[in-house]
Scaffold this motif. Structure first.
Motif, PDB file in Angstrom:
ATOM      1  N   GLU A 192       0.759  -1.196   0.123  1.00  0.00           N
ATOM      2  CA  GLU A 192      -0.051  -0.024   0.151  1.00  0.00           C
ATOM      3  C   GLU A 192       0.859   1.233  -0.013  1.00  0.00           C
ATOM      4  OE1 GLU A 192      -3.556   2.124   2.630  1.00  0.00           O
ATOM      5  OE2 GLU A 192      -2.766   0.348   3.197  1.00  0.00           O
ATOM      6  N   LEU A 194       1.374   5.255   0.801  1.00  0.00           N
ATOM      7  CA  LEU A 194       1.065   6.040   1.857  1.00  0.00           C
ATOM      8  C   LEU A 194       1.762   7.220   1.640  1.00  0.00           C
ATOM      9  CD1 LEU A 194       0.689   3.333   4.448  1.00  0.00           C
ATOM     10  CD2 LEU A 194      -1.208   4.399   3.253  1.00  0.00           C
ATOM     11  N   ARG A 196       3.242  10.734   4.033  1.00  0.00           N
ATOM     12  CA  ARG A 196       3.752  11.487   5.335  1.00  0.00           C
ATOM     13  C   ARG A 196       4.019  12.846   5.155  1.00  0.00           C
ATOM     14  NH1 ARG A 196       0.762   7.591   6.201  1.00  0.00           N
ATOM     15  NH2 ARG A 196       1.490   5.616   7.390  1.00  0.00           N
ATOM     16  N   PRO A 207      -1.913  11.506   9.651  1.00  0.00           N
ATOM     17  CA  PRO A 207      -3.015  11.467   8.678  1.00  0.00           C
ATOM     18  C   PRO A 207      -4.156  11.773   9.129  1.00  0.00           C
ATOM     19  CG  PRO A 207      -1.422   9.553   8.588  1.00  0.00           C
ATOM     20  CD  PRO A 207      -1.229  10.011   9.994  1.00  0.00           C
ATOM     21  N   VAL A 227       0.329  10.386  -4.993  1.00  0.00           N
ATOM     22  CA  VAL A 227       0.798   8.914  -4.406  1.00  0.00           C
ATOM     23  C   VAL A 227       0.708   8.123  -5.694  1.00  0.00           C
ATOM     24  CG1 VAL A 227      -0.220   7.236  -2.872  1.00  0.00           C
ATOM     25  CG2 VAL A 227      -0.218   9.421  -2.260  1.00  0.00           C
ATOM     26  N   ASN A 250      -5.128   4.954  -2.006  1.00  0.00           N
ATOM     27  CA  ASN A 250      -6.232   5.430  -1.184  1.00  0.00           C
ATOM     28  C   ASN A 250      -6.931   6.425  -2.007  1.00  0.00           C
ATOM     29  OD1 ASN A 250      -6.161   3.585   1.195  1.00  0.00           O
ATOM     30  ND2 ASN A 250      -4.764   5.047   2.187  1.00  0.00           N
ATOM     31  N   PRO A 396       5.730   0.845   7.177  1.00  0.00           N
ATOM     32  CA  PRO A 396       6.054   1.375   5.934  1.00  0.00           C
ATOM     33  C   PRO A 396       7.455   1.955   5.748  1.00  0.00           C
ATOM     34  CG  PRO A 396       4.031   2.279   7.260  1.00  0.00           C
ATOM     35  CD  PRO A 396       4.874   1.425   8.189  1.00  0.00           C
TER      36      PRO A 396
END
Length: 410
Positions: A192, A194, A196, A207, A227, A250, A396
Motif C-alpha cells: 500500500e 501512503l 507522510r 494522517p 501518491v 487510497n 511502511p
C-alpha cells in the motif's frame, strides 16, 4: 488489594451523580466499579464520562476497571422451545459466561465502543491483587501513549497555504510503502502506498489531521495524483526486478467519481507499459459520495479498465455495509480496530469470521490491516484470512528501503 499495590483511594461513591460532581472539580486516573445485577451504574458510567469529556467538563478521560462475580448462566436445555435467546442447544445444555449477571460478550462489546470513544476499559475476570496490578500497568501504558500523541489542538493553527504549498512543491512530503503478506508463507503479495507530511514547526503530522485538511480544501485529487505517481514509480522498479505485485492507493469516492478518471488513469498505466491490474484503488470514506448510483457507475467503469477496487476500513459504520451490499469489490480490508481487539475480546474472532464468510460469498478477497501483535497472525489465518499488513509484519518504508526489502524477501 489497592493497599497491596501501594495505591491510596481518593474517594468512593455510591451513585453516578456523586461521582459526576466530583469529576467536575478535577480529573482522576482510574475508576473501579462493580458490575452487579442490582446496579447499572458501572455500565452507564461510560456514557457519563463520554458526555463530560465532549462538553469540556472532563479534560482527561480516566481508565475504567470493571470487576464482579463471574458465573456460567444456562441459556436453554435440550428440547426447550422457550429459548428467549434464539440459541437452542443441540445435544447439550448451552451456557454463557457472565459477570454480575451481564453476558461477558456484551461487556466486551461495550468496552470496544468505549475504546473507540477514547475510554480505556479493563475487565477484571479474576479480581485479585495480581489482576488489579496488571490492570494498573496496562492503564499506565495507555496514559503514557496518549500523552505522547500530538493533540488535535496542536494543529489548529495549520495554515491552509502550508498544505497547499506542501502538495504543490512536495516539500516535507514522504511517500512510503507498507508490504502486504501471505499470513502463512510470509511472502509479500502486495503493498500500500501512503503519504507522510513532516511540518517545519510541528514535526510529523498524523494522517488523521492531514487527510481531513486536504479534503476540506478540495485537494484530494491532487494528493491522489502524487501518491499514484510514486506507486507507478515503484511498480516500474519492481518490474525491472521481475516482481509482479499490486500496489494500492487510497482514493475518496469524490476522487473516483471525477469525470474521465478511469480513462486517464488507464492511459497513464499503458503509457509506461504497466498492466492496469497492478494498481489497486482503495475506496475510503473520507469524502463520501452522496450519489450512490454515480459511485457505482464510476467503480464499474474503473473495473472495466482492469483496475482492482478495494473497500477500505470494512466494518466501520453502516455505510461500508451498504456499499458492500450494493456494489461489487475485488477486495475488502478489515478495519484494524477489529484486528487489534482480536486477542482482547472473544467476540472479535466471531465478528472477523463473519466478515470473511460474507466477503467470500460476494467473491471478494480479504485483507486484515493494523496487525500489531505477532500472536494475532495465526489467529487470523485460522479464521480464514490469508493476507494482512501491519507493524507486526513490516513498517511502511520509503522507496529505496522498500526495494532493498523486496530483494531480501526474494
Amino acid at each position: 488489594m489497592l493497599a497491596t499495590n501501594g495505591i491510596k483511594p481518593l474517594a468512593s461513591f455510591t451513585t453516578l451523580g456523586e461521582l459526576e460532581v466530583y469529576l467536575s472539580k478535577g480529573s482522576v486516573d482510574v475508576i473501579i466499579c462493580q458490575i452487579c445485577p442490582a446496579c447499572e451504574a458501572g455500565l452507564l458510567l461510560l456514557s457519563v464520562l463520554n458526555r463530560m469529556h465532549k462538553s469540556g467538563k472532563l479534560e482527561q478521560l480516566p481508565s475504567v476497571f470493571w470487576s464482579g462475580e463471574t458465573s456460567m448462566i444456562e441459556l436453554a436445555r435440550r428440547g426447550d422451545d422457550n429459548c428467549t435467546f434464539g440459541l437452542p442447544a443441540i445435544g447439550q445444555t448451552a451456557w454463557i459466561k457472565c459477570m454480575g449477571g451481564v453476558a461477558m460478550t456484551a461487556l466486551e462489546s461495550l468496552a470496544r465502543l468505549a475504546k473507540a470513544a477514547g475510554i480505556h476499559v479493563e475487565i477484571l475476570h479474576q479480581c485479585g491483587a495480581i489482576a488489579l496490578n496488571d490492570a494498573f500497568r496496562a492503564a499506565l501504558l495507555i496514559h503514557a501513549k496518549n500523552d505522547a500523541e500530538p493533540a488535535q489542538a496542536t494543529f489548529d493553527s495549520l495554515a491552509e497555504d502550508e498544505i497547499i504549498s506542501a502538495l504543490t512543491t512536495g516539500e516535507g512530503l514522504r511517500f512510503v510503502f507498507q508490504p502486504q503478506f501471505d499470513l502463512l508463507s510470509r511472502r509479500v503479495v502486495g503493498a500500500e502506498a501512503l503519504v507522510r507530511w513532516k511540518h517545519q514547526r510541528f514535526g510529523d503530522i498524523p494522517p488523521s489531521v492531514m487527510i481531513p485538511l486536504v479534503n476540506h480544501l478540495g485537494l484530494d485529487l491532487l494528493l491522489f495524483s502524487l501518491v499514484e505517481m510514486w506507486a507507478i514509480k515503484v511498480m516500474l522498479a519492481l518490474k525491472h526486478e521481475n516482481y509482479r505485485i499490486p500496489i494500492a492507493v487510497n482514493a475518496s469516492a469524490k476522487t473516483l467519481c471525477t469525470p474521465q478518471f478511469a480513462e486517464r488513469l488507464a492511459a497513464r498505466m499503458h503509457g509506461v507499459g504497466l498492466p492496469t491490474h497492478l494498481l489497486k484503488l482503495e475506496l475510503t470514506e473520507d469524502v463520501p459520495e452522496p450519489d450512490e448510483l454515480l459511485l457505482s457507475a464510476a467503480l464499474t467503469a474503473i473495473r472495466a479498465k482492469g483496475f482492482q477496487i478495494s473497500l477500505d476500513d470494512f466494518g466501520v459504520g453502516a455505510a461500508t455495509m451498504n456499499l458492500l451490499v450494493n456494489i461489487s469489490f475485488d477486495e475488502v480490508k478489515i478495519d484494524g480496530s477489529f484486528v487489534r481487539a482480536l486477542g482482547e475480546y472473544s467476540s472479535s474472532g466471531k465478528v472477523i469470521s463473519g466478515f470473511i464468510n460474507w466477503a467470500r460469498l460476494l467473491t471478494s478477497n480479504v485483507v486484515a490491516e493494523g496487525i500489531e501483535d505477532e500472536s494475532t497472525i495465526p489467529m487470523l489465518h485460522r479464521l480464514g484470512c490469508r493476507v494482512g499488513q501491519g507493524y507486526a509484519l513490516a513498517h511502511p518504508m520509503e522507496f529505496d528501503d522498500f526495494m532493498v526489502f523486496m530483494k531480501k524477501q526474494n
